[in-house]
Write a protein that holds these residues in place. Structure first.
Motif, PDB file in Angstrom:
ATOM      1  N   LEU A  78       0.838  -1.200   0.000  1.00 57.77           N
ATOM      2  CA  LEU A  78       0.000   0.000   0.000  1.00 57.77           C
ATOM      3  C   LEU A  78       0.874   1.251   0.000  1.00 57.77           C
ATOM      4  N   PRO A  79       0.358   2.360  -0.511  1.00 54.65           N
ATOM      5  CA  PRO A  79       1.149   3.596  -0.479  1.00 54.65           C
ATOM      6  C   PRO A  79       1.276   4.118   0.953  1.00 54.65           C
ATOM      7  N   GLN A  80       2.394   4.749   1.241  1.00 56.80           N
ATOM      8  CA  GLN A  80       2.612   5.327   2.559  1.00 56.80           C
ATOM      9  C   GLN A  80       1.600   6.445   2.814  1.00 56.80           C
ATOM     10  N   PRO A  81       1.058   6.516   4.023  1.00 55.96           N
ATOM     11  CA  PRO A  81       0.174   7.643   4.356  1.00 55.96           C
ATOM     12  C   PRO A  81       0.943   8.956   4.268  1.00 55.96           C
ATOM     13  N   LYS A  82       0.240  10.021   3.908  1.00 52.62           N
ATOM     14  CA  LYS A  82       0.860  11.343   3.800  1.00 52.62           C
ATOM     15  C   LYS A  82       0.363  12.224   4.934  1.00 52.62           C
TER      16      LYS A  82
END
Length: 110
Positions: A78-82
């Motif tokens: 999953l993409p890293q949270p921003k």
């Protein structure tokens, strides 16, 4: 602290430090939705299983995030949270009773 052992990648980890705050007297519908879990998804010998569970409502506390060092999200693909988290909650836990596993495809509803 949590470390992923299997399935890989081995060594994926999470280290989180919190400052626990005041109890949440009445969780919002969103807070309840985000924290209430009535089943566990897992794999066993290559098969996806669902284990239903029952438990009382989680006692929630507001919390401040002091430290977050993790790569479990990326290890899951999953993409890293921003940015900073919108909400940080803590629970001391509840007793949980798991039911018999069911193969996915026929997931029971609580």
């Amino acid at each position: 602290t949590s470390t992923r052992r299997w399935p890989g990648p081995r060594g994926a980890h999470s280290r989180i430090a919190l400052r626990i705050g005041e109890p949440v007297a009445a969780p919002s519908e969103l807070e309840h939705f985000l924290t209430a879990r009535w089943g566990m998804h897992n794999t066993f010998f290559g098969r996806s299983l669902y284990l239903p569970n029952t438990h009382p409502r989680w006692p929630l506390h507001r919390a401040d995030l002091i430290e977050c060092d993790e790569d479990l999200v990326a290890a899951a693909g999953l993409p890293q949270p921003k940015g900073e988290p919108v909400s940080v909650l803590y629970s001391p836990g509840v007793p949980v009773r798991f039911g018999p596993p069911a193969r996915l495809g026929g997931i029971p509803t609580p």
